[in-house]
Design a protein around this motif. Structure first.
Motif, short mmCIF file in Angstrom:
data_model
loop_
_atom_site.label_atom_id
_atom_site.label_comp_id
_atom_site.label_asym_id
_atom_site.label_seq_id
_atom_site.Cartn_x
_atom_site.Cartn_y
_atom_site.Cartn_z
N GLY A 21 3.35 11.22 -9.23
CA GLY A 21 4.46 10.95 -10.12
C GLY A 21 3.96 10.29 -11.39
N ILE A 22 4.81 10.29 -12.42
CA ILE A 22 4.49 9.62 -13.68
C ILE A 22 5.71 8.84 -14.15
CG2 ILE A 22 2.81 11.39 -14.31
CD1 ILE A 22 4.79 12.52 -16.30
N GLY A 23 5.47 7.84 -14.98
CA GLY A 23 6.57 7.00 -15.45
C GLY A 23 6.33 6.52 -16.87
N VAL A 71 2.54 5.14 -16.93
CA VAL A 71 1.83 5.05 -15.66
C VAL A 71 1.81 6.42 -15.01
CG1 VAL A 71 2.47 2.64 -15.29
CG2 VAL A 71 3.87 4.44 -14.29
N GLY A 72 0.84 6.62 -14.13
CA GLY A 72 0.76 7.84 -13.35
C GLY A 72 0.01 7.58 -12.07
N LEU A 73 0.38 8.26 -11.01
CA LEU A 73 -0.28 8.07 -9.72
C LEU A 73 -0.36 9.40 -8.99
CD1 LEU A 73 -1.54 6.06 -7.72
CD2 LEU A 73 0.75 5.69 -6.77
N PHE A 74 -1.58 9.79 -8.63
CA PHE A 74 -1.83 11.01 -7.87
C PHE A 74 -2.49 10.60 -6.56
CE2 PHE A 74 -4.76 14.38 -6.61
CZ PHE A 74 -3.94 15.50 -6.63
N LEU A 75 -1.84 10.91 -5.45
CA LEU A 75 -2.33 10.46 -4.15
C LEU A 75 -3.24 11.51 -3.52
CD1 LEU A 75 0.95 8.90 -2.69
CD2 LEU A 75 -0.94 7.74 -3.85
N LYS A 76 -4.44 11.10 -3.19
CA LYS A 76 -5.36 11.95 -2.44
C LYS A 76 -5.14 11.79 -0.94
CE LYS A 76 -9.16 11.42 -5.79
NZ LYS A 76 -10.58 10.99 -5.93
N ASN A 77 -4.76 10.59 -0.52
CA ASN A 77 -4.58 10.25 0.88
C ASN A 77 -3.13 10.51 1.29
OD1 ASN A 77 -4.34 9.03 3.40
ND2 ASN A 77 -5.68 7.32 2.88
N GLU A 78 -2.92 11.47 2.18
CA GLU A 78 -1.56 11.82 2.59
C GLU A 78 -0.83 10.65 3.24
OE1 GLU A 78 -1.51 15.23 5.07
OE2 GLU A 78 -2.38 16.57 3.55
N ARG A 79 -1.54 9.72 3.85
CA ARG A 79 -0.89 8.59 4.51
C ARG A 79 -0.17 7.68 3.51
NH1 ARG A 79 -5.82 8.70 7.29
NH2 ARG A 79 -6.59 6.91 6.13
N ALA A 82 13.68 3.57 -19.48
CA ALA A 82 12.58 3.88 -18.57
C ALA A 82 12.93 5.12 -17.76
CB ALA A 82 12.29 2.71 -17.63
N GLY A 83 11.88 5.77 -17.26
CA GLY A 83 12.09 6.94 -16.42
C GLY A 83 10.89 7.22 -15.55
N ILE A 84 11.15 7.88 -14.44
CA ILE A 84 10.10 8.23 -13.49
C ILE A 84 10.33 9.65 -12.98
CG2 ILE A 84 9.15 7.76 -11.19
CD1 ILE A 84 9.55 4.82 -11.64
N ALA A 85 9.23 10.41 -12.92
CA ALA A 85 9.26 11.72 -12.29
C ALA A 85 8.53 11.63 -10.96
CB ALA A 85 8.59 12.76 -13.18
N VAL A 86 9.17 12.10 -9.90
CA VAL A 86 8.59 12.06 -8.56
C VAL A 86 8.44 13.49 -8.05
CG1 VAL A 86 8.94 11.32 -6.18
CG2 VAL A 86 9.59 9.80 -8.05
#
Length: 298
Positions: free
Chosen positions: A144-146, A5-13, A37-41
């Motif tokens: 982050g990615i996981g 999984v991966g998530l890149f936030l465009k919205n600062e809120r 399992a692992g996650i990078a933040v």
């Protein structure tokens, strides 16, 4: 068969919710890999400071680590403990003596990652349990990615868990298998890279680190990996300012991207994206083979 999984936030809120969204996304991938399992933040940071994420098999093994290290490097040390991981924040110019002291005086403590903004947490177990162990849901950040792993070619260990980091603020998660990783590892060792495991995914991370050290952009490094790395794979890469996705030329492994005004999200399966707010308004698509998709903070 692993889950990414991966998530890149465009919205600062949405930044206070990053850890919560990543945790839920990864938990949906448990059936693809229940071993570790692992996650990078990627959270806040300063250019003159560096974060060292460390892991001790015994959570009590670090003792008065901050105090001892501060005295040794003659600089302030901030320590945050999360289960058997600790994050040390030190002045960047004291990094070399800090790593030397850790190797000499704390050899049972592993350095998981280093960077001004990146922290990596990984352990054996189901994604939900690993995320809860480190309170990932409480973490805020920009992206982050996981990864959740099914150990098909090596032992179930924390060392074998993803993400792998071989450069500052850079890490990689991988679904697939590389056939020439041993030869690439030997070549990269000649270039001065150090590897902690025999995992092919660490070699992929190391290859990108080397190419970027030689002056390539992330996109250029990923493009060159299509010729250098033989096998079937999906890579998701995190850097200080963004993340990128690449599938092999045959696109053997499943992959789904979603983009909206608020975020860009990646999942090995759509169900990982279905837990996100506003997914019904996002553009959902399958990334093309041998094509680099990258997003960065402006």
């Amino acid at each position: 068969m692993c889950g990414i999984v991966g998530l890149f936030l465009k919205n600062e809120r949405l930044q206070p919710e990053l850890g919560g969204h990543l945790s839920r996304m990864l938990a949906t991938m448990s059936a693809r890999g229940p071993d570790s399992a692992g996650i990078a933040v990627y959270g806040s940071g300063a250019d003159d400071l560096i974060k060292l994420t460390l892991r001790a098999a015994d959570p009590a093994a670090d003792g008065d680590l901050a105090g001892k290290l501060a005295a040794a490097i003659e600089a302030g040390v901030d320590l945050i403990r999360r289960s058997n991981h600790v994050v040390l924040t030190i002045p960047k110019h004291r990094r070399a003596p800090a790593l030397t002291w850790l190797a000499q005086h704390a050899p049972d403590i592993d350095v998981v990652s280093a960077g001004s903004r990146m922290e990596i947490y990984k352990e054996v177990g189901l994604p939900e349990r690993v995320a809860n162990r480190f309170s990932i849901s409480a973490m805020r950040g920009t992206h982050g990615i996981g990864h959740t792993r099914m150990a098909t070619e090596s032992a179930v260990t924390t060392e074998g868990a993803h993400p792998f980091s071989t450069g500052d603020d850079q890490c990689l998660v991988h679904n697939g298998s590389l056939s020439n990783h041993n030869a690439v590892r030997r070549n990269l060792r000649r270039e001065g890279l150090v590897f902690e495991t025999e995992n092919d995914s660490e070699v992929a991370a190391g290859y990108l680190t080397w190419r970027m050290r030689e002056g390539d952009s992330l996109k250029e490094a990923l493009t060159s990996s299509l010729d250098a790395l033989d096998g079937f794979f999906t890579f998701v890469v995190g850097t200080r300012d963004g993340f990128a996705v690449l599938r092999d030329p045959v696109a053997c492994k499943p992959a789904v991207l979603a983009e909206s005004d608020d975020y860009v999200a990646f999942g090995s399966e759509f169900r990982a994206l279905a837990v996100l707010p506003g997914i019904d308004k996002a553009r959902v698509f399958e990334p093309e083979p041998a094509t680099v998709y990258a997003w960065e903070r402006r």
